[in-house]
Each structure stands twice: as structure tokens, then as C-alpha cells.
Design an enzyme around this catalytic site. Structure first.
Site, PDB file in Angstrom:
ATOM      1  CG  ASP A   1      -0.407   3.336   6.144  1.00 18.82           C
ATOM      2  OD1 ASP A   1      -1.280   3.723   5.342  1.00 18.82           O
ATOM      3  OD2 ASP A   1       0.115   4.075   6.990  1.00 18.82           O
TER       4      ASP A   1
ATOM      5  CG  ASP B   1      -1.857   1.185   1.235  1.00 18.07           C
ATOM      6  OD1 ASP B   1      -2.298   1.619   0.148  1.00 18.07           O
ATOM      7  OD2 ASP B   1      -2.135   1.711   2.330  1.00 18.07           O
TER       8      ASP B   1
ATOM      9  CD  GLU C   1      -5.467   0.556  -2.520  1.00 13.57           C
ATOM     10  OE1 GLU C   1      -5.940  -0.331  -1.797  1.00 13.57           O
ATOM     11  OE2 GLU C   1      -5.393   1.749  -2.195  1.00 13.57           O
TER      12      GLU C   1
END
Length: 164
Positions: free
Chosen positions: A139, A7, A67
Site C-alpha cells: 500500500d 492510496d 488515486e
């Protein structure tokens, strides 16, 4: 198969490593890579690159799931996110690890069942899917969700967006 989920963020990049064996998944490790907001941009990006390169060297993932970039209302925020993403993708490229990209909605749908899930719902599902795993923070939780989604979405295209 070992999957590293990422991420990316300039302020704090999350990472999560899982093992996927068929439909079964298990937690291996997770963490966060914060950067010093007062440090020069090049130094922050170098730190992200080296930290993710170290994670890759330690856990030897078979592939990486990241992502996709989303657009913020603030173009500067989008640019900083893209730069951080570039640093972590460069670490993947340097290690020769295949990368798959997933839209945030696809990750939420794969983990929770709906693309509009809230962060709290994703984190609640992580507790169910990875019992006993100590998650380093929000996160890292997001990165684990990306890895889990990648494992559930199967053998889609490498280095391209996966649509659900």
C-alpha cells in the site's frame, strides 16, 4: 515541492512522501495505516483521518495526490473504499492542502510507461526511481507511485481528475 501520495483503503491506507525538484525526485518517507477490521466503522474512519492528519502535520506537503475511486464488482467494497477516501480527503481539507486526483491507469503509465502495468512492475520501477528507499509494504508502494506520477504529470488541475 513536497508531494504526499495516498492510496486510500479501509483495511490499510498507504502513504508516501517525495520531494520533486524539476524532473528529479527523492524519497522522504512512507508508511501504512492499518485499521482494525473488528472495530466499528466510525472508529476506523476516525483512525484513518487522524493518522493522515499526523502525516500531513509532520511532512507539511505542498500538495497531496490521491488515486481516484474505481468501481469494484462488489458495491459494498466500493462504498467502504469511498468512505476511507473521504476520511483521508477530510484530513487534507482540514489542513488546507491542495489535492490532485489521478486514475490508476494514469499513475501506472506515468511510473512504468504503460497503463496496464502490474503491481510488480510498479514496485520494480520504484526501486529504480527511489534507490535505497525502504518501502513499508504494497500500500505504501502504491502511494509512492501516486506521488511520483503527480510529480511527473506536472501542474495539471487541482482537485480534478488528470487525464493522460
Amino acid at each position: 515541492m513536497i508531494v504526499l501520495g495516498l492510496d486510500p483503503s479501509l483495511s490499510c491506507t498507504g502513504w508516501g512522501v517525495i520531494r520533486a525538484e524539476g524532473s528529479r525526485i527523492s524519497h522522504i518517507a512512507n508508511g501504512q495505516v492499518p485499521t482494525d477490521a473488528k472495530a466499528p466503522m466510525a472508529e476506523r474512519l476516525h483512525h484513518l483521518h487522524d493518522a493522515i492528519a499526523a502525516v500531513i502535520a509532520t511532512y507539511q506537503p505542498d500538495r497531496v495526490a490521491v488515486e481516484e475511486v474505481f468501481s469494484n464488482k462488489n458495491p459494498q467494497s466500493t462504498l467502504k473504499l469511498a468512505q476511507a477516501r473521504g476520511a483521508v480527503l477530510a484530513a487534507c481539507g482540514q489542513a488546507g492542502v491542495a489535492v490532485r486526483e489521478h486514475a490508476a491507469r494514469a499513475v501506472k503509465k506515468a511510473v512504468v510507461g504503460t497503463g496496464g502495468a502490474e503491481k510488480a512492475q510498479v514496485q520494480a520501477m520504484l526501486k529504480i526511481l527511489l534507490p535505497g528507499a525502504k518501502v513499508s509494504g504494497a500500500d505504501a508502494a502504491d502511494a509512492l507511485a501516486v506521488a511520483i506520477a503527480d510529480a511527473h504529470l506536472g501542474s495539471g488541475p487541482i482537485t480534478g481528475a488528470i487525464e493522460v
